[in-house]
Design a protein around this motif. Structure first.
Motif, PDB file in Angstrom:
ATOM      1  N   PRO B 441       0.811  -1.228   0.000  1.00 40.98           N
ATOM      2  CA  PRO B 441       0.000   0.000   0.000  1.00 40.98           C
ATOM      3  C   PRO B 441       0.845   1.279   0.000  1.00 40.98           C
ATOM      4  N   TRP B 442       2.158   1.146  -0.160  1.00 44.24           N
ATOM      5  CA  TRP B 442       2.986   2.359  -0.144  1.00 44.24           C
ATOM      6  C   TRP B 442       2.876   3.126  -1.462  1.00 44.24           C
ATOM      7  N   GLU B 443       2.741   2.376  -2.562  1.00 44.95           N
ATOM      8  CA  GLU B 443       2.569   3.015  -3.866  1.00 44.95           C
ATOM      9  C   GLU B 443       1.314   2.473  -4.532  1.00 44.95           C
ATOM     10  N   GLY B 444       0.805   3.215  -5.522  1.00 46.31           N
ATOM     11  CA  GLY B 444      -0.482   2.851  -6.107  1.00 46.31           C
ATOM     12  C   GLY B 444      -0.400   2.080  -7.413  1.00 46.31           C
ATOM     13  N   ASN B 445       0.799   1.769  -7.861  1.00 47.38           N
ATOM     14  CA  ASN B 445       0.917   1.059  -9.135  1.00 47.38           C
ATOM     15  C   ASN B 445       0.810  -0.451  -8.952  1.00 47.38           C
ATOM     16  N   VAL B 446      -0.063  -1.053  -9.745  1.00 47.02           N
ATOM     17  CA  VAL B 446      -0.263  -2.492  -9.673  1.00 47.02           C
ATOM     18  C   VAL B 446      -0.124  -3.040 -11.089  1.00 47.02           C
ATOM     19  N   LYS B 447       0.710  -4.048 -11.247  1.00 55.45           N
ATOM     20  CA  LYS B 447       0.948  -4.603 -12.584  1.00 55.45           C
ATOM     21  C   LYS B 447       0.530  -6.071 -12.589  1.00 55.45           C
ATOM     22  N   ILE B 448      -0.386  -6.398 -13.483  1.00 58.40           N
ATOM     23  CA  ILE B 448      -0.899  -7.766 -13.559  1.00 58.40           C
ATOM     24  C   ILE B 448      -0.500  -8.342 -14.918  1.00 58.40           C
ATOM     25  N   THR B 449       0.301  -9.396 -14.892  1.00 62.53           N
ATOM     26  CA  THR B 449       0.769 -10.006 -16.139  1.00 62.53           C
ATOM     27  C   THR B 449       0.179 -11.404 -16.250  1.00 62.53           C
ATOM     28  N   VAL B 450      -0.400 -11.718 -17.394  1.00 57.85           N
ATOM     29  CA  VAL B 450      -0.917 -13.081 -17.584  1.00 57.85           C
ATOM     30  C   VAL B 450      -0.146 -13.758 -18.702  1.00 57.85           C
ATOM     31  N   ASN B 451       0.035 -15.042 -18.545  1.00 54.57           N
ATOM     32  CA  ASN B 451       0.762 -15.822 -19.540  1.00 54.57           C
ATOM     33  C   ASN B 451       0.010 -17.106 -19.879  1.00 54.57           C
ATOM     34  N   THR B 575       4.350  13.269   2.111  1.00 56.18           N
ATOM     35  CA  THR B 575       4.735  11.951   2.615  1.00 56.18           C
ATOM     36  C   THR B 575       6.248  11.868   2.682  1.00 56.18           C
ATOM     37  N   LYS B 576       6.721  10.936   3.468  1.00 61.12           N
ATOM     38  CA  LYS B 576       8.173  10.742   3.576  1.00 61.12           C
ATOM     39  C   LYS B 576       8.442   9.291   3.963  1.00 61.12           C
ATOM     40  N   SER B 577       9.622   8.815   3.610  1.00 62.43           N
ATOM     41  CA  SER B 577      10.026   7.484   4.070  1.00 62.43           C
ATOM     42  C   SER B 577      10.365   7.568   5.536  1.00 62.43           C
ATOM     43  N   HIS B 578       9.999   6.551   6.270  1.00 59.82           N
ATOM     44  CA  HIS B 578      10.149   6.585   7.724  1.00 59.82           C
ATOM     45  C   HIS B 578      10.360   5.146   8.170  1.00 59.82           C
ATOM     46  N   GLN B 579      10.983   4.986   9.323  1.00 61.42           N
ATOM     47  CA  GLN B 579      11.154   3.636   9.862  1.00 61.42           C
ATOM     48  C   GLN B 579      10.413   3.534  11.191  1.00 61.42           C
ATOM     49  N   VAL B 580       9.663   2.489  11.369  1.00 61.63           N
ATOM     50  CA  VAL B 580       9.142   2.169  12.691  1.00 61.63           C
ATOM     51  C   VAL B 580       9.857   0.874  13.082  1.00 61.63           C
ATOM     52  N   LEU B 581      10.838   0.990  13.937  1.00 64.56           N
ATOM     53  CA  LEU B 581      11.781  -0.110  14.176  1.00 64.56           C
ATOM     54  C   LEU B 581      12.360  -0.532  12.834  1.00 64.56           C
ATOM     55  N   GLU B 582      12.209  -1.796  12.469  1.00 69.74           N
ATOM     56  CA  GLU B 582      12.771  -2.272  11.193  1.00 69.74           C
ATOM     57  C   GLU B 582      11.820  -2.049  10.024  1.00 69.74           C
ATOM     58  N   GLU B 583      10.592  -1.628  10.330  1.00 71.77           N
ATOM     59  CA  GLU B 583       9.550  -1.568   9.290  1.00 71.77           C
ATOM     60  C   GLU B 583       9.663  -0.258   8.509  1.00 71.77           C
ATOM     61  N   PRO B 584       9.965  -0.350   7.214  1.00 73.78           N
ATOM     62  CA  PRO B 584       9.942   0.879   6.425  1.00 73.78           C
ATOM     63  C   PRO B 584       8.489   1.222   6.104  1.00 73.78           C
ATOM     64  N   VAL B 585       8.104   2.439   6.412  1.00 71.92           N
ATOM     65  CA  VAL B 585       6.732   2.854   6.129  1.00 71.92           C
ATOM     66  C   VAL B 585       6.758   4.183   5.390  1.00 71.92           C
ATOM     67  N   VAL B 586       5.652   4.506   4.733  1.00 71.40           N
ATOM     68  CA  VAL B 586       5.456   5.857   4.226  1.00 71.40           C
ATOM     69  C   VAL B 586       4.721   6.623   5.314  1.00 71.40           C
ATOM     70  N   ALA B 587       5.403   7.597   5.896  1.00 74.39           N
ATOM     71  CA  ALA B 587       4.779   8.413   6.937  1.00 74.39           C
ATOM     72  C   ALA B 587       4.195   9.668   6.310  1.00 74.39           C
ATOM     73  N   ILE B 588       3.275  10.284   7.017  1.00 78.13           N
ATOM     74  CA  ILE B 588       2.724  11.568   6.566  1.00 78.13           C
ATOM     75  C   ILE B 588       3.371  12.672   7.400  1.00 78.13           C
ATOM     76  N   GLN B 589       3.870  13.654   6.696  1.00 80.05           N
ATOM     77  CA  GLN B 589       4.433  14.824   7.365  1.00 80.05           C
ATOM     78  C   GLN B 589       3.392  15.925   7.243  1.00 80.05           C
ATOM     79  N   ALA B 590       2.958  16.465   8.367  1.00 79.51           N
ATOM     80  CA  ALA B 590       1.855  17.424   8.327  1.00 79.51           C
ATOM     81  C   ALA B 590       2.244  18.720   9.013  1.00 79.51           C
ATOM     82  N   ASN B 591       1.924  19.830   8.395  1.00 78.44           N
ATOM     83  CA  ASN B 591       2.126  21.121   9.047  1.00 78.44           C
ATOM     84  C   ASN B 591       0.861  21.489   9.803  1.00 78.44           C
ATOM     85  N   LEU B 592       0.910  21.292  11.107  1.00 76.18           N
ATOM     86  CA  LEU B 592      -0.276  21.483  11.942  1.00 76.18           C
ATOM     87  C   LEU B 592       0.050  22.484  13.053  1.00 76.18           C
ATOM     88  N   SER B 593      -0.781  22.506  14.081  1.00 74.99           N
ATOM     89  CA  SER B 593      -0.545  23.386  15.231  1.00 74.99           C
ATOM     90  C   SER B 593      -0.544  22.542  16.489  1.00 74.99           C
TER      91      SER B 593
END
Lengths: 642, 642
Positions: B441-451, B575-593
């Motif tokens: 779910p980190w990226e939206g591209n899905v490639k389906i190949t049939v043979n 969005t940004k690449s982020h690590q939660v322990l060993e898990e690479p995730v796409v984190a959201i960087q938000a400018n909030l208050s």
């Protein structure tokens, strides 16, 4: 020297309590509460026990012997006994033929369910007698203990001994099954020890004292086996890691601990056993110096219904089971009897007026199982509980209040609690009617009038509450933020009197005559309390106390908010008459600050605000509302909530 | 027409899932998680089941016939079965001889504990067989159901039928004990219905379909009896107030409800029974439109482990049992099979990637029983639970992920989840290997190949996720705050393709040949979500979602605070690449208050602040820390906390 004579020889009791059956309570604060217990609470107990649950039906089923199914949980018999015990106490101050008839009816059913060998437990009798006494956790001895307590109380009020005979038969069955054959048995829920001591004091039969001692002595020797030992892995949960006489700290399940300590202190008082006395003193300091809430509640964790680390006293998640505060009253009474020290009554009073009394609604028919010191507004009272230990426990405590007011010895009278009441002491053939009048805890004046038939010498001991001496609780866990210059004043027949102080009591030792009046004036200022810094949950916070009462702010008096209130340095406090439903209370009016959102919803502001604080015991009677006992002095963190 | 032939005649299955044993998962997101389950989680299950608790010992004790005591709780057998089921699924993608040997060893012990008449339950066999089948709540049929599921899964992976034979004998015992004699029995914890349907699909024996239907049909007829009926008074708790086909709303215990609905949908799919279909559709709307958390979790109350009022979805006290989210996955899969509608997969995906996945730690050996949507920082994962349903449940779900990716019919292929994997379809004698590649779910591209071996005509159905169509969840319980102009794009061999939309799928119906590539581009913007105003807990708050993932702010990424963050109107998100322990995730960087106390501790201020949000499933892996999913837009109330 055989065991019996050694017990007999060591039996030294410093002083003894005056039992509830000899005390007529007239108190403006307590009498209405006792009346509520006699009506609403007992009625709730009866309806729940007899109609809404199968507790009474279980006894009927045993008697019918038709192989019917047990209803409910294996410890449900105990609630029947505790309800009868509450009825017994209540009948003294609030005679009620219907209640007495109901108790007699239940007692007949209980008696009919006893087996010929004295065993009495509907769970095992209905589910398989072959399994009786095989699982130490299944509360058979616990239920026996409550049967014994009920029987003793009912006998004391009514003189009827049918239930007492049942209890004696069961106690004898237990004695011959375990102590006589020395078959190991660690009670999974202590209670029988203190109950046996009641039976011992009533009957003067040494075997009950020995059996109580035997039960205590089973612990900490590796005998404990069963589900709770397996589940909790650590026998500390069961207070079974070291022998009772070696216990140094409170661990595990709070109510079980309280009941054990009560029994141990009872045995120590009866036998003068130094081992129990030292252990109980050390454990008491562990409880009161490091693990007690300001309300006198104990047990910070719902997970194990008990203790975690020293000084871990979270407010919102405080468990503080009602039964544990009731247990604090039991145990501290025994510690006072054991030592003669009034500091135990200070703790008893704290638990009684705050942590325990909070467990029952003003209406008498709603209950708390846990009594937290703050609530975000989602916590409310219940009509009943699946495990229904608390309602009948607080009922029997309030109904038996007469047990805790006075003490006596051959040459002395002790006034422990300031509860308006009448009682009569006898010294030799001389009778000394005593009348205590007061509007405590709302006012600090206490008037004690004695009317001895003829002149008599004795020492009157009047407790000087620790809080009136700038000691909100022993051990410096809690301290007032300022030393007050106000002091207790004592007058004899209208004039200042010199008195000796001993173990926290004002002692007036003289020859008394008809109409002698002692007046005690207790300082009733509003005091700010701080906890020692080890208590992280209370850091930079203050609580309010006045007399024995801990106060709280409840949203219902303060525009539905309790978590946005700050106590600035310049805070001022006054008192005012206030009503919580029908209950007239003295409320505290405080000039404080609040942190509030601005109308734009995008900023906040600090504003001065007049805040009403009510006695802690009275909260949660007007619906669900946020509440706090400990108010912040500074803003450390803010949360945005709904 | 007799019952059997009517069943046979009605047996119409719209399309069927491709089973896990036919799918090889290569996914960058899921495969490491499946590996963790195969190692850490299964190891935890084995240690807990075999060593730390008596679950395996109970089976050994039954076989030894020496009158030994049962250990643990009466439903503990089920955890052994669920662990075997998880092992079975796991062995497919992660072969492991030691795990297989352990499963075989356990299966031998289970088989040895079966009675000659087919009955198998260590609790009753060890505590008294005379009492078997007397208490509807005691999970005998529930344990049987899990035995059946384990047996079917183990057979599907390994081809070994020892456990399957055991399960069949037990199923037949139950069939003859109940359905054949029509002896009333309302399951206290539904599960056997869906399990019997698995057995039915494997064996094609109609009696299992009939028995599943019979169990469902028992409900709501007043047959239910026992402790949970007594305790809860209202049969709604047991989903036993009206017959299943008349049920309109979800009530009571959430997990039991999920398992029941799954079984009912299974039966409906097999029999085309309109009664079940209508009821399940109505109940589903009640769940998804009014009672589902944004995470796909359900069950707002820990008190009844289930439901309260519509729209009562508190965040901090959300129960959201892991097992209930697992149940949502089960049930929504069946609803999709029943109707062909992709909206059910939308919900399945939501529960899978959020509410369910949150139940297991990144390390694979720590678990959540409940999955709240906010925490003040005092909630952490556990190694195990006394009632240990959740760990093995999430283990078997993750391990069986292959079951949920594809569907097929005689003329079609369905791609439901975007999980990189290989599988092979057959159309007649033609085989069609299919490869799905994606970094979802980190990226939206899905490639389906049939043979396909040779050209073949079929309709490829690719699910168009609701969230990509501006529908975060069916029923408008949740809505994006803005309509996005980005849309799903589909390419065939590199070029835009026209496709038909049907029931939420993009359908490309053509003749396919070797090397055909379908590319799906899903818009992966950060979206702000609002709940409908009936949900009081989320009012004036927004949550963040990207693709199927719900995000949260956790204190550990944000200076230990999560409750002081405001989302202003001008908020921006990247969005940004982020690590939660060993898990690479796409984190959201938000400018909030943020709302923060000033250093003087006597005032507060609002400051702009860059906030990191992580996927919800990844929280609580770095110690206890406050967390929120729903962030306030405005300050309504402030609390001063520590």
């Amino acid at each position: 020297m055989n065991a019996l004579s050694s017990y007999a020889q060591l039996m030294v009791q410093r002083f003894e309590p005056v039992g509830f059956s000899k005390v007529m309570i007239t108190d403006g604060f307590w009498k209405p509460k006792m009346d509520k217990v006699a009506t609403a609470t007992l009625q709730a107990c009866i309806v729940q026990t007899e109609q809404k649950t199968g507790r009474i039906r279980n006894f009927e089923k045993v008697a019918r012997k038709q192989g019917e199914k047990h209803e409910g949980i294996y410890y449900d018999d105990s609630d029947v006994y505790k309800a009868i015990e509450a009825m017994a106490y209540s009948l003294k101050n609030h005679p009620d033929a219907a209640v007495q008839q109901k108790a007699d009816e239940w007692i007949d059913k209980i008696a009919a369910a006893q087996l010929p060998d004295g065993y009495l437990n509907t769970y095992y009798t209905l589910t398989g007698l072959d399994k009786r006494w095989t699982d130490m956790e299944r509360h058979e001895d616990y239920c026996a203990g409550h049967l014994i307590e009920a029987a003793v109380a009912y006998y004391n009020t009514t003189g009827k001994r049918k239930l007492l005979d049942v209890a004696i038969r069961f106690a004898d069955h237990i004695d011959s099954t375990f102590r006589v054959t020395n078959r190991p048995w660690v009670s999974g829920h202590q209670e029988i020890e203190l109950a046996l001591m009641r039976l011992y004091h009533l009957t003067n039969q040494d075997r009950y004292l020995k059996l109580a001692d035997w039960f205590l002595d089973q612990r900490g020797r590796g005998y404990g086996k069963g589900k709770i030992w397996d589940e909790w892995k650590n026998p500390k949960y069961c207070q079974d890691d070291v022998p009772v006489k070696q216990q140094k700290e409170i661990t595990g399940h709070a109510v079980r601990a309280m009941y054990q300590y009560t029994g141990a202190a009872d045995v120590a008082a009866a036998t003068n056993d130094q081992g129990y006395m030292n252990a109980m003193t050390t454990v008491w300091e562990d409880v009161v110096y490091r693990n007690m809430y300001l309300t006198g509640g104990i047990g910070s964790s719902g997970h194990n219904e008990g203790f975690t680390e020293d000084f871990d006293l979270p407010n919102e998640s405080a468990y503080c089971e009602t039964c544990a505060s009731v247990g604090m009253v039991f145990w501290n009474q025994r510690m006072n009897l054991l030592t003669g020290e009034s500091k135990y009554i200070d703790v008893l009073e704290r638990s009684l007026y705050n942590g325990a009394l909070d467990g029952i609604s003003l209406s008498g028919d709603r209950f708390f199982y846990g009594n937290p010191l703050s609530s975000a507004g989602n916590y409310g009272r219940s009509e009943w509980f699946g495990t229904a230990c608390c309602p009948s426990n607080i009922a029997r405590l309030v109904a038996s209040l007469g047990d805790y007011i006075y003490g006596r010895s051959e040459q002395g009278i002790w006034v422990n609690l300031f509860v308006a009441s009448n009682t009569t002491f006898t010294f030799g053939k001389n009778t000394v009617p005593l009348q205590l009048e007061t509007n405590y805890p709302w006012e600090g004046n206490v008037k004690i009038t004695v009317n001895p038939a003829k002149k008599v010498g004795y020492a009157l001991h009047v407790r000087i509450p620790g809080w009136s001496e700038n000691v909100p609780a022993p051990g410096k866990l809690y301290q007032f933020t300022d030393i007050s210059s106000e002091r207790v004043e004592i007058l004899l027949n209208g004039k200042s009197v010199t008195y000796r102080q001993d173990k926290g009591y004002a002692v007036i030792d003289r020859t008394w005559q008809k109409g002698d009046v002692v007046e005690v004036k207790l300082p009733m200022e509003v005091r700010q309390v701080a906890a020692r810094t080890d208590v992280k949950a209370d850091q930079d916070r203050i609580a309010l106390q006045r007399g024995p009462l801990v106060y709280c702010v409840e949203g219902v008096d303060n525009q539905e908010r309790a978590y946005n209130i700050l106590v600035p340095n310049k805070a001022t406090f006054t008192t005012k008459s206030h009503q919580v439903l029908e209950e007239p209370v003295v409320a505290i009016q405080a000039n404080l600050s609040i942190l509030e959102s601005a109308t734009d919803g995008l900023s906040v502001q600090i504003k001065p605000k007049s805040i009403t604080a009510i006695p802690y015991y009275a909260w949660a009677n007007r619906g669900k509302s946020p509440m706090q006992v400990w108010l912040p002095r500074r803003i450390k963190e803010v949360k945005i909530t709904d």
